[in-house]
Design a protein around this motif. Sequence first.
Motif, PDB file in Angstrom:
ATOM      1  N   TRP A 101     -11.608 -52.678  -5.474  1.00 25.06           N
ATOM      2  CA  TRP A 101     -10.870 -51.700  -6.266  1.00 25.06           C
ATOM      3  C   TRP A 101     -10.001 -50.775  -5.405  1.00 25.06           C
ATOM      4  O   TRP A 101      -9.708 -49.657  -5.776  1.00 25.06           O
ATOM      5  CB  TRP A 101     -11.830 -50.906  -7.161  1.00 25.06           C
ATOM      6  CG  TRP A 101     -12.419 -51.820  -8.183  1.00 25.06           C
ATOM      7  CD1 TRP A 101     -13.678 -52.347  -8.185  1.00 25.06           C
ATOM      8  CD2 TRP A 101     -11.755 -52.368  -9.313  1.00 25.06           C
ATOM      9  NE1 TRP A 101     -13.822 -53.178  -9.260  1.00 25.06           N
ATOM     10  CE2 TRP A 101     -12.663 -53.215  -9.973  1.00 25.06           C
ATOM     11  CE3 TRP A 101     -10.470 -52.229  -9.840  1.00 25.06           C
ATOM     12  CZ2 TRP A 101     -12.340 -53.911 -11.132  1.00 25.06           C
ATOM     13  CZ3 TRP A 101     -10.148 -52.920 -11.002  1.00 25.06           C
ATOM     14  CH2 TRP A 101     -11.080 -53.751 -11.626  1.00 25.06           C
ATOM     15  N   ARG A 102      -9.574 -51.298  -4.275  1.00 26.86           N
ATOM     16  CA  ARG A 102      -8.583 -50.585  -3.464  1.00 26.86           C
ATOM     17  C   ARG A 102      -7.812 -51.617  -2.652  1.00 26.86           C
ATOM     18  O   ARG A 102      -8.330 -52.689  -2.350  1.00 26.86           O
ATOM     19  CB  ARG A 102      -9.238 -49.547  -2.549  1.00 26.86           C
ATOM     20  CG  ARG A 102     -10.154 -50.114  -1.524  1.00 26.86           C
ATOM     21  CD  ARG A 102     -10.745 -49.051  -0.592  1.00 26.86           C
ATOM     22  NE  ARG A 102     -11.558 -49.712   0.392  1.00 26.86           N
ATOM     23  CZ  ARG A 102     -12.844 -49.994   0.254  1.00 26.86           C
ATOM     24  NH1 ARG A 102     -13.490 -49.633  -0.834  1.00 26.86           N
ATOM     25  NH2 ARG A 102     -13.494 -50.630   1.210  1.00 26.86           N
ATOM     26  N   GLY A 103      -6.570 -51.270  -2.345  1.00 31.95           N
ATOM     27  CA  GLY A 103      -5.772 -52.176  -1.528  1.00 31.95           C
ATOM     28  C   GLY A 103      -4.297 -51.860  -1.622  1.00 31.95           C
ATOM     29  O   GLY A 103      -3.856 -51.041  -2.433  1.00 31.95           O
ATOM     30  N   ASN A 106       0.432 -55.506  -2.055  1.00 34.48           N
ATOM     31  CA  ASN A 106       0.328 -56.951  -1.841  1.00 34.48           C
ATOM     32  C   ASN A 106      -1.068 -57.469  -2.176  1.00 34.48           C
ATOM     33  O   ASN A 106      -1.211 -58.545  -2.766  1.00 34.48           O
ATOM     34  CB  ASN A 106       0.693 -57.318  -0.403  1.00 34.48           C
ATOM     35  CG  ASN A 106       2.166 -57.135  -0.121  1.00 34.48           C
ATOM     36  OD1 ASN A 106       2.996 -57.159  -1.031  1.00 34.48           O
ATOM     37  ND2 ASN A 106       2.507 -56.925   1.130  1.00 34.48           N
ATOM     38  N   LYS A 107      -2.095 -56.722  -1.807  1.00 29.23           N
ATOM     39  CA  LYS A 107      -3.459 -57.135  -2.146  1.00 29.23           C
ATOM     40  C   LYS A 107      -3.665 -57.123  -3.656  1.00 29.23           C
ATOM     41  O   LYS A 107      -4.325 -58.010  -4.202  1.00 29.23           O
ATOM     42  CB  LYS A 107      -4.492 -56.233  -1.463  1.00 29.23           C
ATOM     43  CG  LYS A 107      -4.681 -56.554  -0.009  1.00 29.23           C
ATOM     44  CD  LYS A 107      -5.834 -55.783   0.590  1.00 29.23           C
ATOM     45  CE  LYS A 107      -5.946 -56.149   2.064  1.00 29.23           C
ATOM     46  NZ  LYS A 107      -7.017 -55.431   2.730  1.00 29.23           N
ATOM     47  N   TRP A 108      -3.101 -56.127  -4.317  1.00 29.24           N
ATOM     48  CA  TRP A 108      -3.224 -56.071  -5.780  1.00 29.24           C
ATOM     49  C   TRP A 108      -2.488 -57.237  -6.428  1.00 29.24           C
ATOM     50  O   TRP A 108      -2.955 -57.799  -7.413  1.00 29.24           O
ATOM     51  CB  TRP A 108      -2.755 -54.719  -6.306  1.00 29.24           C
ATOM     52  CG  TRP A 108      -3.833 -53.693  -6.178  1.00 29.24           C
ATOM     53  CD1 TRP A 108      -3.910 -52.689  -5.262  1.00 29.24           C
ATOM     54  CD2 TRP A 108      -5.019 -53.604  -6.974  1.00 29.24           C
ATOM     55  NE1 TRP A 108      -5.081 -51.977  -5.441  1.00 29.24           N
ATOM     56  CE2 TRP A 108      -5.771 -52.522  -6.490  1.00 29.24           C
ATOM     57  CE3 TRP A 108      -5.517 -54.335  -8.048  1.00 29.24           C
ATOM     58  CZ2 TRP A 108      -6.994 -52.156  -7.046  1.00 29.24           C
ATOM     59  CZ3 TRP A 108      -6.737 -53.966  -8.602  1.00 29.24           C
ATOM     60  CH2 TRP A 108      -7.460 -52.890  -8.112  1.00 29.24           C
ATOM     61  N   ARG A 109      -1.341 -57.620  -5.885  1.00 25.95           N
ATOM     62  CA  ARG A 109      -0.602 -58.774  -6.416  1.00 25.95           C
ATOM     63  C   ARG A 109      -1.474 -60.030  -6.322  1.00 25.95           C
ATOM     64  O   ARG A 109      -1.583 -60.794  -7.286  1.00 25.95           O
ATOM     65  CB  ARG A 109       0.700 -58.980  -5.639  1.00 25.95           C
ATOM     66  CG  ARG A 109       1.538 -60.164  -6.145  1.00 25.95           C
ATOM     67  CD  ARG A 109       2.816 -60.357  -5.350  1.00 25.95           C
ATOM     68  NE  ARG A 109       3.727 -59.262  -5.591  1.00 25.95           N
ATOM     69  CZ  ARG A 109       4.115 -58.372  -4.668  1.00 25.95           C
ATOM     70  NH1 ARG A 109       3.685 -58.463  -3.423  1.00 25.95           N
ATOM     71  NH2 ARG A 109       4.940 -57.402  -4.965  1.00 25.95           N
ATOM     72  N   ASP A 110      -2.118 -60.216  -5.182  1.00 27.87           N
ATOM     73  CA  ASP A 110      -2.997 -61.372  -4.994  1.00 27.87           C
ATOM     74  C   ASP A 110      -4.181 -61.332  -5.961  1.00 27.87           C
ATOM     75  O   ASP A 110      -4.583 -62.360  -6.512  1.00 27.87           O
ATOM     76  CB  ASP A 110      -3.510 -61.435  -3.554  1.00 27.87           C
ATOM     77  CG  ASP A 110      -2.412 -61.718  -2.545  1.00 27.87           C
ATOM     78  OD1 ASP A 110      -1.312 -62.169  -2.942  1.00 27.87           O
ATOM     79  OD2 ASP A 110      -2.644 -61.466  -1.342  1.00 27.87           O
ATOM     80  N   LYS A 147       3.731 -50.413 -10.764  1.00 26.94           N
ATOM     81  CA  LYS A 147       3.893 -50.819 -12.157  1.00 26.94           C
ATOM     82  C   LYS A 147       4.870 -51.983 -12.287  1.00 26.94           C
ATOM     83  O   LYS A 147       4.646 -52.900 -13.091  1.00 26.94           O
ATOM     84  CB  LYS A 147       4.327 -49.630 -13.011  1.00 26.94           C
ATOM     85  CG  LYS A 147       3.214 -48.600 -13.180  1.00 26.94           C
ATOM     86  CD  LYS A 147       3.490 -47.531 -14.209  1.00 26.94           C
ATOM     87  CE  LYS A 147       4.757 -46.777 -13.992  1.00 26.94           C
ATOM     88  NZ  LYS A 147       4.920 -45.628 -14.894  1.00 26.94           N
ATOM     89  N   ARG A 148       5.944 -51.973 -11.493  1.00 27.81           N
ATOM     90  CA  ARG A 148       6.894 -53.102 -11.514  1.00 27.81           C
ATOM     91  C   ARG A 148       6.214 -54.386 -11.039  1.00 27.81           C
ATOM     92  O   ARG A 148       6.407 -55.454 -11.611  1.00 27.81           O
ATOM     93  CB  ARG A 148       8.122 -52.801 -10.650  1.00 27.81           C
ATOM     94  CG  ARG A 148       9.140 -51.910 -11.330  1.00 27.81           C
ATOM     95  CD  ARG A 148      10.483 -51.898 -10.617  1.00 27.81           C
ATOM     96  NE  ARG A 148      10.408 -51.529  -9.208  1.00 27.81           N
ATOM     97  CZ  ARG A 148      10.437 -50.264  -8.756  1.00 27.81           C
ATOM     98  NH1 ARG A 148      10.557 -49.255  -9.607  1.00 27.81           N
ATOM     99  NH2 ARG A 148      10.360 -50.016  -7.466  1.00 27.81           N
ATOM    100  N   MET A 149       5.393 -54.275  -9.995  1.00 27.70           N
ATOM    101  CA  MET A 149       4.679 -55.438  -9.489  1.00 27.70           C
ATOM    102  C   MET A 149       3.726 -55.980 -10.546  1.00 27.70           C
ATOM    103  O   MET A 149       3.640 -57.187 -10.764  1.00 27.70           O
ATOM    104  CB  MET A 149       3.910 -55.080  -8.215  1.00 27.70           C
ATOM    105  CG  MET A 149       3.105 -56.237  -7.610  1.00 27.70           C
ATOM    106  SD  MET A 149       1.504 -56.598  -8.387  1.00 27.70           S
ATOM    107  CE  MET A 149       0.580 -55.127  -8.047  1.00 27.70           C
ATOM    108  N   VAL A 150       2.998 -55.087 -11.231  1.00 32.52           N
ATOM    109  CA  VAL A 150       2.059 -55.519 -12.269  1.00 32.52           C
ATOM    110  C   VAL A 150       2.811 -56.239 -13.383  1.00 32.52           C
ATOM    111  O   VAL A 150       2.428 -57.334 -13.808  1.00 32.52           O
ATOM    112  CB  VAL A 150       1.246 -54.325 -12.825  1.00 32.52           C
ATOM    113  CG1 VAL A 150       0.481 -54.718 -14.078  1.00 32.52           C
ATOM    114  CG2 VAL A 150       0.291 -53.781 -11.763  1.00 32.52           C
ATOM    115  N   THR A 151       3.895 -55.664 -13.843  1.00 26.88           N
ATOM    116  CA  THR A 151       4.692 -56.276 -14.908  1.00 26.88           C
ATOM    117  C   THR A 151       5.206 -57.645 -14.480  1.00 26.88           C
ATOM    118  O   THR A 151       5.120 -58.620 -15.236  1.00 26.88           O
ATOM    119  CB  THR A 151       5.872 -55.355 -15.299  1.00 26.88           C
ATOM    120  OG1 THR A 151       5.347 -54.108 -15.740  1.00 26.88           O
ATOM    121  CG2 THR A 151       6.720 -55.966 -16.396  1.00 26.88           C
ATOM    122  N   SER A 152       5.724 -57.727 -13.269  1.00 35.57           N
ATOM    123  CA  SER A 152       6.238 -58.988 -12.744  1.00 35.57           C
ATOM    124  C   SER A 152       5.120 -60.030 -12.623  1.00 35.57           C
ATOM    125  O   SER A 152       5.301 -61.195 -12.999  1.00 35.57           O
ATOM    126  CB  SER A 152       6.873 -58.741 -11.376  1.00 35.57           C
ATOM    127  OG  SER A 152       7.226 -59.940 -10.756  1.00 35.57           O
TER     128      SER A 152
END
Length: 163
Positions: A101-103, A106-110, A147-152
Amino acid sequence: MITKLYDRLVKHCVELAVKSLEKKGLGQPPVQFCWYQMGSGGRGEQFLLTDQDHFLVYESGEDDEEVTHYFEKLGEEIVFFLEKAGYERCIGKMMANEEMWRGSINKWRDRLKSWSLRATNENLLLVQNFFSFRMLYGDEVLNDQFKRMVTSSVKESGTICID
């Protein structure tokens, strides 16, 4: 109104955690970060103190080991101060003191990609809790990038739908 009061309380806990690390010799955060609540806190539906559901997102730094170490300690401090304020630890360990639950972004994208590729019951629970996130502390520019990364990532996955 209650949500606003709780928001002030948890923001103060995050500030105390940052100051605590500085006093312990770890200094200021090495890169920009954001702290998010999720679950009922993320939806602003808290009427009583509930358990902790939160995560950290941070920029990648030049010295990733130093950055990782700092945010590991920050996650621990945040959990400590929230617990002192009356928030119980999450039984499911959905808190920033847990590596999952942290990162960095890039780690969140993965992570999001992994969750979308493996639609297990556990991953569906993680996704359901995660997507009720709300930033309560941190850098607005990083929050916009996240937020943009999550949406993408959601659009690319084709398996996760959010409205």
